[in-house]
Design a protein around this motif. Structure first.
Motif, PDB file in Angstrom:
ATOM      1  N   ILE A  87       0.831  -1.210   0.000  1.00 46.81           N
ATOM      2  CA  ILE A  87       0.000   0.000   0.000  1.00 46.81           C
ATOM      3  C   ILE A  87       0.859   1.252   0.000  1.00 46.81           C
ATOM      4  CG2 ILE A  87      -1.632   1.332   1.401  1.00 46.81           C
ATOM      5  CD1 ILE A  87      -2.816  -1.417   2.275  1.00 46.81           C
ATOM      6  N   VAL A  88       1.874   1.277   0.856  1.00 47.15           N
ATOM      7  CA  VAL A  88       2.723   2.470   0.952  1.00 47.15           C
ATOM      8  C   VAL A  88       3.522   2.673  -0.334  1.00 47.15           C
ATOM      9  CG1 VAL A  88       4.646   3.521   2.206  1.00 47.15           C
ATOM     10  CG2 VAL A  88       2.811   2.407   3.458  1.00 47.15           C
ATOM     11  N   LEU A  89       4.103   1.633  -0.864  1.00 50.86           N
ATOM     12  CA  LEU A  89       4.847   1.771  -2.122  1.00 50.86           C
ATOM     13  C   LEU A  89       3.922   2.135  -3.277  1.00 50.86           C
ATOM     14  CD1 LEU A  89       7.421  -1.139  -1.845  1.00 50.86           C
ATOM     15  CD2 LEU A  89       7.888   1.306  -1.795  1.00 50.86           C
ATOM     16  N   GLY A  90       2.719   1.579  -3.283  1.00 45.13           N
ATOM     17  CA  GLY A  90       1.743   1.952  -4.304  1.00 45.13           C
ATOM     18  C   GLY A  90       1.379   3.427  -4.210  1.00 45.13           C
ATOM     19  N   ALA A  91       1.234   3.927  -2.985  1.00 39.56           N
ATOM     20  CA  ALA A  91       0.937   5.353  -2.801  1.00 39.56           C
ATOM     21  C   ALA A  91       2.094   6.219  -3.271  1.00 39.56           C
ATOM     22  CB  ALA A  91       0.615   5.636  -1.336  1.00 39.56           C
ATOM     23  N   TRP A  92       3.314   5.815  -2.982  1.00 44.24           N
ATOM     24  CA  TRP A  92       4.466   6.590  -3.450  1.00 44.24           C
ATOM     25  C   TRP A  92       4.549   6.583  -4.975  1.00 44.24           C
ATOM     26  CZ3 TRP A  92       8.474   4.442   0.519  1.00 44.24           C
ATOM     27  CH2 TRP A  92       8.271   5.077   1.744  1.00 44.24           C
ATOM     28  N   LEU A  93       4.254   5.446  -5.572  1.00 43.53           N
ATOM     29  CA  LEU A  93       4.234   5.375  -7.033  1.00 43.53           C
ATOM     30  C   LEU A  93       3.130   6.267  -7.592  1.00 43.53           C
ATOM     31  CD1 LEU A  93       5.369   4.084  -9.600  1.00 43.53           C
ATOM     32  CD2 LEU A  93       3.724   2.247  -9.301  1.00 43.53           C
ATOM     33  N   LEU A  94       1.963   6.251  -6.951  1.00 44.13           N
ATOM     34  CA  LEU A  94       0.872   7.137  -7.347  1.00 44.13           C
ATOM     35  C   LEU A  94       1.294   8.604  -7.253  1.00 44.13           C
ATOM     36  CD1 LEU A  94      -2.187   7.630  -8.006  1.00 44.13           C
ATOM     37  CD2 LEU A  94      -2.522   7.687  -5.524  1.00 44.13           C
ATOM     38  N   LYS A  95       1.969   8.965  -6.175  1.00 40.54           N
ATOM     39  CA  LYS A  95       2.447  10.345  -6.025  1.00 40.54           C
ATOM     40  C   LYS A  95       3.422  10.710  -7.130  1.00 40.54           C
ATOM     41  CE  LYS A  95       4.404  11.300  -2.187  1.00 40.54           C
ATOM     42  NZ  LYS A  95       4.871  11.698  -0.853  1.00 40.54           N
ATOM     43  N   PHE A  96       4.332   9.818  -7.436  1.00 38.63           N
ATOM     44  CA  PHE A  96       5.322  10.084  -8.478  1.00 38.63           C
ATOM     45  C   PHE A  96       4.641  10.292  -9.832  1.00 38.63           C
ATOM     46  CE2 PHE A  96       8.286   8.460 -11.735  1.00 38.63           C
ATOM     47  CZ  PHE A  96       9.280   9.414 -11.599  1.00 38.63           C
ATOM     48  N   VAL A  97       3.741   9.404 -10.177  1.00 33.46           N
ATOM     49  CA  VAL A  97       3.033   9.511 -11.461  1.00 33.46           C
ATOM     50  C   VAL A  97       2.162  10.770 -11.480  1.00 33.46           C
ATOM     51  CG1 VAL A  97       1.272   8.418 -12.913  1.00 33.46           C
ATOM     52  CG2 VAL A  97       3.121   7.051 -11.958  1.00 33.46           C
ATOM     53  N   ALA A  98       1.476  11.040 -10.379  1.00 31.93           N
ATOM     54  CA  ALA A  98       0.624  12.235 -10.314  1.00 31.93           C
ATOM     55  C   ALA A  98       1.445  13.508 -10.447  1.00 31.93           C
ATOM     56  CB  ALA A  98      -0.162  12.252  -9.004  1.00 31.93           C
ATOM     57  N   PHE A  99       2.633  13.534  -9.836  1.00 29.74           N
ATOM     58  CA  PHE A  99       3.484  14.713  -9.953  1.00 29.74           C
ATOM     59  C   PHE A  99       3.946  14.910 -11.397  1.00 29.74           C
ATOM     60  CE2 PHE A  99       7.627  16.774 -10.038  1.00 29.74           C
ATOM     61  CZ  PHE A  99       7.300  17.976  -9.428  1.00 29.74           C
ATOM     62  N   ILE A 100       4.376  13.851 -12.038  1.00 28.19           N
ATOM     63  CA  ILE A 100       4.830  13.953 -13.437  1.00 28.19           C
ATOM     64  C   ILE A 100       3.678  14.405 -14.330  1.00 28.19           C
ATOM     65  CG2 ILE A 100       5.705  12.625 -15.418  1.00 28.19           C
ATOM     66  CD1 ILE A 100       7.816  13.193 -13.258  1.00 28.19           C
ATOM     67  N   VAL A 101       2.502  13.819 -14.161  1.00 27.96           N
ATOM     68  CA  VAL A 101       1.346  14.204 -14.977  1.00 27.96           C
ATOM     69  C   VAL A 101       0.991  15.672 -14.731  1.00 27.96           C
ATOM     70  CG1 VAL A 101      -1.145  13.830 -15.268  1.00 27.96           C
ATOM     71  CG2 VAL A 101       0.419  11.876 -15.219  1.00 27.96           C
ATOM     72  N   ALA A 102       0.962  16.089 -13.458  1.00 24.14           N
ATOM     73  CA  ALA A 102       0.627  17.484 -13.144  1.00 24.14           C
ATOM     74  C   ALA A 102       1.672  18.437 -13.708  1.00 24.14           C
ATOM     75  CB  ALA A 102       0.502  17.675 -11.629  1.00 24.14           C
ATOM     76  N   ALA A 103       2.940  18.082 -13.589  1.00 25.53           N
ATOM     77  CA  ALA A 103       4.003  18.945 -14.105  1.00 25.53           C
ATOM     78  C   ALA A 103       3.908  19.083 -15.625  1.00 25.53           C
ATOM     79  CB  ALA A 103       5.373  18.399 -13.712  1.00 25.53           C
ATOM     80  N   LEU A 104       3.646  17.983 -16.304  1.00 24.41           N
ATOM     81  CA  LEU A 104       3.522  18.047 -17.757  1.00 24.41           C
ATOM     82  C   LEU A 104       2.251  18.784 -18.184  1.00 24.41           C
ATOM     83  CD1 LEU A 104       4.757  14.480 -18.784  1.00 24.41           C
ATOM     84  CD2 LEU A 104       5.974  16.665 -19.029  1.00 24.41           C
ATOM     85  N   ALA A 105       1.177  18.587 -17.450  1.00 20.63           N
ATOM     86  CA  ALA A 105      -0.080  19.245 -17.802  1.00 20.63           C
ATOM     87  C   ALA A 105      -0.014  20.757 -17.556  1.00 20.63           C
ATOM     88  CB  ALA A 105      -1.237  18.641 -17.013  1.00 20.63           C
ATOM     89  N   LEU A 106       0.686  21.165 -16.516  1.00 19.03           N
ATOM     90  CA  LEU A 106       0.747  22.587 -16.166  1.00 19.03           C
ATOM     91  C   LEU A 106       1.920  23.320 -16.815  1.00 19.03           C
ATOM     92  CD1 LEU A 106      -0.080  22.345 -12.365  1.00 19.03           C
ATOM     93  CD2 LEU A 106      -1.604  23.064 -14.207  1.00 19.03           C
TER      94      LEU A 106
END
Length: 149
Positions: A87-106
């Protein structure tokens, strides 16, 4: 089990780390809100409404990323060790992907001031690290595990 920090008895099965994580969430969200307000006002005064909204978005991103980590640990402590790490590693992976997507989108949006977004995001990350350190330093936790056999 008695929680030394609040001198209350925790319900059976609730790890002693739960109050610490709840305090981290509360203080982290409070700091993110303060950074959004201060960053928004400074951005408005320095570069106009675009910078103000960018600072608020950066602080919100920092708050969301802080929340994902703490909430994943709060959820994961209820499961066995394998599920906990999953769960914790999945959340960290989610954060990493979400950050990359947000950075590229913005990245190239005309309504974003990259400097204000970056500075408020960095302020939020530093604030979350300070909150983590201060909460853990002021918390009295037992040296032994909550687990029983």
């Amino acid at each position: 089990m008695t929680n030394p920090e609040t001198s209350r008895v925790l319900p059976p099965g609730v790890p002693s780390s739960v109050p610490v994580l709840r305090r981290t969430l509360a203080y982290g969200f409070a700091f993110a809100a303060a950074i959004a307000v201060v960053g928004g006002v400074i951005g408005l005064l320095v570069a106009g409404p675009t910078a103000a909204w960018s600072a608020v978005i950066g602080a919100a991103m920092a708050g969301v990323f802080l929340g994902i980590t703490a909430l994943s640990i709060l959820v994961a402590v209820r499961y066995d060790i394998v599920a906990f790490f999953g769960i914790v590693l999945g959340a960290w992976l989610l954060k990493f992907v979400a950050f990359i997507v947000a950075a590229l989108a913005l990245r190239d949006q005309p309504w974003i001031n990259p400097t204000a977004l970056f500075l408020s995001l960095i302020a939020g990350v530093i604030a979350s690290l300070v909150v983590d350190v201060m909460v853990v330093m002021k918390t009295r936790m037992p040296y032994v595990s909550d687990l029983s056999r």
